[in-house]
Design an enzyme around this catalytic site. Structure first.
Site, PDB file in Angstrom:
ATOM      1  N   ASN A 206     -43.391  -2.269  50.855  1.00 44.18           N
ATOM      2  CA  ASN A 206     -43.195  -1.090  50.011  1.00 44.18           C
ATOM      3  C   ASN A 206     -43.815  -1.354  48.633  1.00 44.18           C
ATOM      4  OD1 ASN A 206     -41.099  -2.333  48.216  1.00 44.18           O
ATOM      5  ND2 ASN A 206     -40.069  -2.518  50.193  1.00 44.18           N
ATOM      6  N   ASP A 275     -35.882  -2.346  55.567  1.00 44.85           N
ATOM      7  CA  ASP A 275     -34.712  -2.172  56.431  1.00 44.85           C
ATOM      8  C   ASP A 275     -35.009  -2.568  57.881  1.00 44.85           C
ATOM      9  OD1 ASP A 275     -32.870  -1.259  54.522  1.00 44.85           O
ATOM     10  OD2 ASP A 275     -33.848   0.696  54.497  1.00 44.85           O
ATOM     11  N   LYS A 285     -54.446 -11.501  65.663  1.00 42.40           N
ATOM     12  CA  LYS A 285     -54.748 -10.175  65.106  1.00 42.40           C
ATOM     13  C   LYS A 285     -54.844  -9.148  66.254  1.00 42.40           C
ATOM     14  CE  LYS A 285     -58.151  -7.728  62.398  1.00 42.40           C
ATOM     15  NZ  LYS A 285     -59.494  -7.752  61.851  1.00 42.40           N
ATOM     16  N   ASP A 302     -28.861  -6.955  56.133  1.00 34.38           N
ATOM     17  CA  ASP A 302     -28.682  -6.386  54.792  1.00 34.38           C
ATOM     18  C   ASP A 302     -28.175  -7.507  53.884  1.00 34.38           C
ATOM     19  OD1 ASP A 302     -27.547  -5.100  52.463  1.00 34.38           O
ATOM     20  OD2 ASP A 302     -27.816  -3.229  53.558  1.00 34.38           O
ATOM     21  N   PHE A 319     -28.745  -1.872  43.856  1.00 34.34           N
ATOM     22  CA  PHE A 319     -29.622  -0.828  43.346  1.00 34.34           C
ATOM     23  C   PHE A 319     -29.770   0.213  44.457  1.00 34.34           C
ATOM     24  CE2 PHE A 319     -31.989  -1.539  39.310  1.00 34.34           C
ATOM     25  CZ  PHE A 319     -31.261  -2.631  38.872  1.00 34.34           C
ATOM     26  N   LYS A 333     -23.362   4.240  49.024  1.00 37.99           N
ATOM     27  CA  LYS A 333     -23.707   2.809  49.168  1.00 37.99           C
ATOM     28  C   LYS A 333     -22.688   1.933  48.444  1.00 37.99           C
ATOM     29  CE  LYS A 333     -28.597   3.430  49.983  1.00 37.99           C
ATOM     30  NZ  LYS A 333     -29.891   3.666  49.401  1.00 37.99           N
ATOM     31  N   LYS A 337     -20.979  -0.502  51.059  1.00 37.72           N
ATOM     32  CA  LYS A 337     -21.336  -1.932  50.976  1.00 37.72           C
ATOM     33  C   LYS A 337     -20.301  -2.724  50.174  1.00 37.72           C
ATOM     34  CE  LYS A 337     -26.343  -1.227  51.538  1.00 37.72           C
ATOM     35  NZ  LYS A 337     -27.680  -1.806  51.379  1.00 37.72           N
TER      36      LYS A 337
HETATM   37  O1  PMT Z   1     -39.828  -3.671  41.627  1.00 39.73           O
HETATM   38  P1  PMT Z   1     -40.147  -2.480  40.732  1.00 39.73           P
HETATM   39  O2  PMT Z   1     -41.554  -1.974  40.957  1.00 39.73           O
HETATM   40  O3  PMT Z   1     -39.848  -2.733  39.284  1.00 39.73           O
HETATM   41  O4  PMT Z   1     -39.208  -1.265  41.203  1.00 39.73           O
HETATM   42  C1  PMT Z   1     -37.828  -1.347  41.016  1.00 39.73           C
HETATM   43  C2  PMT Z   1     -37.080  -0.775  42.225  1.00 39.73           C
HETATM   44  C3  PMT Z   1     -37.367   0.711  42.359  1.00 39.73           C
HETATM   45  C4  PMT Z   1     -37.493  -1.489  43.512  1.00 39.73           C
HETATM   46  C5  PMT Z   1     -35.546  -1.039  41.956  1.00 39.73           C
HETATM   47  O5  PMT Z   1     -35.186  -0.404  40.776  1.00 39.73           O
HETATM   48  C6  PMT Z   1     -34.683  -0.554  43.120  1.00 39.73           C
HETATM   49  O6  PMT Z   1     -34.271   0.588  43.177  1.00 39.73           O
HETATM   50  N1  PMT Z   1     -34.364  -1.472  44.078  1.00 39.73           N
HETATM   51  C7  PMT Z   1     -33.622  -1.152  45.318  1.00 39.73           C
HETATM   52  C8  PMT Z   1     -34.541  -0.456  46.249  1.00 39.73           C
HETATM   53  C9  PMT Z   1     -33.960  -0.188  47.588  1.00 39.73           C
HETATM   54  O7  PMT Z   1     -34.537  -0.586  48.541  1.00 39.73           O
HETATM   55  O8  PMT Z   1     -32.805   0.386  47.640  1.00 39.73           O
HETATM   56  P2  PMT Z   1     -32.018   0.661  49.043  1.00 39.73           P
HETATM   57  O9  PMT Z   1     -31.342   1.919  48.779  1.00 39.73           O
HETATM   58  O10 PMT Z   1     -32.845   0.564  50.240  1.00 39.73           O
HETATM   59  O11 PMT Z   1     -30.984  -0.543  49.135  1.00 39.73           O
HETATM   60  C10 PMT Z   1     -29.713  -0.528  48.496  1.00 39.73           C
HETATM   61  C11 PMT Z   1     -29.347  -1.908  48.032  1.00 39.73           C
HETATM   62  O12 PMT Z   1     -29.202  -2.782  49.150  1.00 39.73           O
HETATM   63  C12 PMT Z   1     -30.375  -2.562  47.118  1.00 39.73           C
HETATM   64  O13 PMT Z   1     -29.646  -3.292  46.143  1.00 39.73           O
HETATM   65  C13 PMT Z   1     -31.137  -3.507  48.038  1.00 39.73           C
HETATM   66  O14 PMT Z   1     -31.615  -4.652  47.350  1.00 39.73           O
HETATM   67  C14 PMT Z   1     -30.065  -3.889  49.042  1.00 39.73           C
HETATM   68  N2  PMT Z   1     -30.586  -4.161  50.385  1.00 39.73           N
HETATM   69  C15 PMT Z   1     -31.137  -3.173  51.128  1.00 39.73           C
HETATM   70  C16 PMT Z   1     -31.564  -3.426  52.403  1.00 39.73           C
HETATM   71  C17 PMT Z   1     -31.454  -4.728  52.920  1.00 39.73           C
HETATM   72  N3  PMT Z   1     -31.877  -5.025  54.140  1.00 39.73           N
HETATM   73  N4  PMT Z   1     -30.931  -5.712  52.156  1.00 39.73           N
HETATM   74  C18 PMT Z   1     -30.502  -5.451  50.909  1.00 39.73           C
HETATM   75  O15 PMT Z   1     -30.030  -6.358  50.210  1.00 39.73           O
END
Ligand code: PMT
Length: 398
Positions: A206, A275, A285, A302, A319, A333, A337
Site C-alpha cells: 500500500n 490484511d 517469477k 492482526d 490507527f 475498531k 480490538k
Molecule cells: O505512513 P504514512 O504515509 O505517513 O501514512 C500514515 C498512515 C495513513 C498509514 C497512518 O496514519 C495510518 O492510518 N495507519 C493505519 C492504517 C491502516 O491500515 O489502518 P487499518 O484500519 O487497516 O488497521 C487498524 C489498525 O490495526 C492499525 O493500527 C493497524 O496498524 C493495525 N493492524 C491492521 C491489520 C493488521 N493485520 N495488523 C495490524 O496491526
C-alpha cells in the site's frame, strides 16, 4: 537536572573516546561526575583523560585498598543519583543482566538503587545476534534500567548498521528528557507498509511512507521513552536514539513486535499492515502465459489485535485509515480490538494521510474524543504523544 551526581561507567570499545566529551558536557551542565572504567576501557582511553575532565580520581578496580579507603564501592553506589554506562559493551550487558558482580562496574550497578542508563556500542552483527537481543530484552524489562540507543550508521570497523553509540549531545538530551512525560516508558511502535510476496519480483502492498510512524517514534523519544520501531520497507533513515527493526511482511512484523514486547508499556500501531497475503508465493517469477490469472489470498495475523489480546497487554494505540464513516469505523475498531485509543484519519482527502507530510486526525478512546486539525506530521506526533501520555497515566494511576 543541574547538580546531579552521575556515575559514568566506561567499558571496552572504540566508542570510549566519545565518553571523554560526555564528561565535559556533563560537567558543563553542572553535574558532579565520577568515572569507573573496566579493564577493557583502559585499552582504549587512559584513566588520566577522565581524571583531568571530571576533576576526580578514576576508579578501575574493585580490590584497590587505597581507593576503598577513600570512597568505598558501596558508598560510591549510594552516592550516585544516576548511573550511565557509555559505551556499554555486549560483554558488560551480558554479565550485568545475569547478575554477575565480578568487577567494580558490575558490582556498583548491582549495589546502586539509582536509575541505570545503558548506552550500547558494538559491531552491528554483535548487536543483532539473538543472544545479544535476548540480553537486551531482559534488561529492557528491568524497571531500574533504561537503554539509550544504539544509533544506526557507519561503524569504526567499516560495517554499516545498528550498534553505534549515541553521540554525547544525544546522551545529554536523553538525560534531560528523563523529565519528559514518557520518561522511563518502553514504547514499541509499528510503521510503514508491509509487502506480501506474490513471486520473487511482485508483491501486494500500500501507499504508506512511514512518515507518520517515524514522526511518532521521534516525538516519543523526545518525551523520554525508550522506543523500538518495527518498520516495514520505507525510504526513511532510522531516527537517532531509536532502536529500529526492519521487516517486510505482516508475519515478520508480528514476530518482531512479539520479540520487543517484554517490558513494553505502550504499543502504537501506525503501520498499514496488509490484511491479506497470497496463499503461496511462487518460487520463480510467474510467466505471462495465461490471459487472466487470480491469486488466492489468506488473512494475515492482526498485529495490534494480537498484542491487545495478551493477558497483560501494554497500553494499546491503534490507527484507522478510512475513506468514509470515519468515526463509526474507528470506534468499531476501538472496541473490537480492545484498544485504549484509536487515531482515525480520513485518507480520502488529498494531501493528508498516506505518503503526505501533513495529517488531520480525530482520536477516540472509551468515553472521549479529540480532533487534531491539519498540520505537519511532526507537530501532530508531538500532540499525539502528549495525549497518549495523559491517557496512559490516567489508566495506570486509576
Ligand atoms: O505512513 P504514512 O504515509 O505517513 O501514512 C500514515 C498512515 C495513513 C498509514 C497512518 O496514519 C495510518 O492510518 N495507519 C493505519 C492504517 C491502516 O491500515 O489502518 P487499518 O484500519 O487497516 O488497521 C487498524 C489498525 O490495526 C492499525 O493500527 C493497524 O496498524 C493495525 N493492524 C491492521 C491489520 C493488521 N493485520 N495488523 C495490524 O496491526
Amino acid at each position: 537536572m543541574a547538580g546531579k551526581r552521575i556515575l559514568l561507567g566506561v567499558t571496552g570499545g572504540i566508542a570510549a573516546y566519545k565518553s571523554a566529551e560526555l564528561v565535559r558536557l556533563l560537567k558543563k551542565a553542572g553535574h558532579e561526575v565520577r568515572v569507573v572504567m573496566t579493564r577493557g576501557a583502559e585499552a582504549f582511553v587512559t584513566p588520566l583523560t577522565f581524571q583531568a575532565l571530571s576533576g576526580e580520581p578514576v576508579r578501575t578496580s574493585l580490590l584497590d585498598p587505597a581507593a576503598e579507603a577513600g570512597m568505598g564501592h558501596i558508598e560510591l553506589a549510594k552516592w550516585a543519583d544516576q548511573v550511565i554506562v557509555a559505551p556499554a559493551s555486549a560483554d558488560f550487558m551480558a554479565r550485568f543482566s545475569s547478575g554477575m558482580a565480578d568487577d567494580l562496574l558490575t558490582t556498583l550497578c548491582s549495589a546502586t538503587t539509582a536509575p541505570i542508563a545503558l548506552v550500547p556500542a558494538m559491531n552491528q552483527a554483535m548487536w543483532q545476534n539473538t543472544r545479544t537481543q535476548r540480553v537486551v530484552s531482559q534488561l529492557a524489562a528491568d524497571s531500574q534500567v533504561l537503554i539509550w540507543g544504539p544509533d544506526e550508521g557507519q561503524q569504526a570497523c567499516g560495517d554499516t548498521g545498528p550498534g553505534r553509540m549515541l553521540e554525547p549531545e544525544h546522551i545529554m538530551a536523553r538525560l534531560q528528557s528523563g523529565k519528559g512525560p514518557l520518561a522511563g516508558c518502553q514504547l514499541v511502535l509499528t510503521a510503514g507498509p508491509t509487502r506480501e510476496p506474490i513471486d520473487p519480483v511482485r508483491y501486494i502492498s500500500n501507499h504508506s511512507s512511514g512518515k507518520m510512524g517515524y514522526a511518532l517514534a521521534q516525538a516519543a523519544r523526545d518525551a523520554g521513552a525508550t522506543v523500538t520501531l518495527v518498520s516495514g520497507p520505507v525510504a526513511l533513515a532510522a531516527p537517532s536514539g531509536v532502536q529500529r527493526v526492519m521487516v517486510t511482511t505482516a508475519e515478520e512484523m508480528l514476530a518482531a513486535v512479539q520479540q520487543a514486547l517484554p517490558g513494553c508499556d505502550i504499543f502504537v500501531a501506525t503501520a498499514a499492515v496488509a490484511d491479506y497475503r497470497p496463499a503461496t508465493a511462487a518460487g520463480d517469477k510467474i510467466k505471462k502465459t495465461a490471459e487472466a490469472m487470480s491469486v488466492p489470498l489468506v488473512r494475515n495475523p492482526d498485529v495490534l489485535a494480537t498484542v491487545a489480546a495478551q493477558p497483560n497487554p501494554p497500553f494499546c494505540v491503534g490507527f484507522a485509515a478510512e475513506t468514509r464513516d470515519l468515526a463509526h469505523y474507528a470506534q468499531d475498531k476501538l472496541s473490537r480490538k480492545k484498544l485504549d485509543m484509536i487515531v482515525a484519519n480520513d485518507v480520502s482527502v488529498p494531501g493528508q494521510g498516506f505518503n503526505s507530510d501533513q495529517n488531520a486526525v480525530t482520536v477516540f478512546w472509551p468515553g472521549g474524543q479529540q480532533p487534531f486539525p491539519l498540520c505537519d506530521k511532526q507537530q501532530l506526533a508531538q500532540a499525539l504523544v502528549a495525549l497518549i501520555a495523559e491517557r496512559y497515566y490516567a489508566k495506570t494511576t486509576s
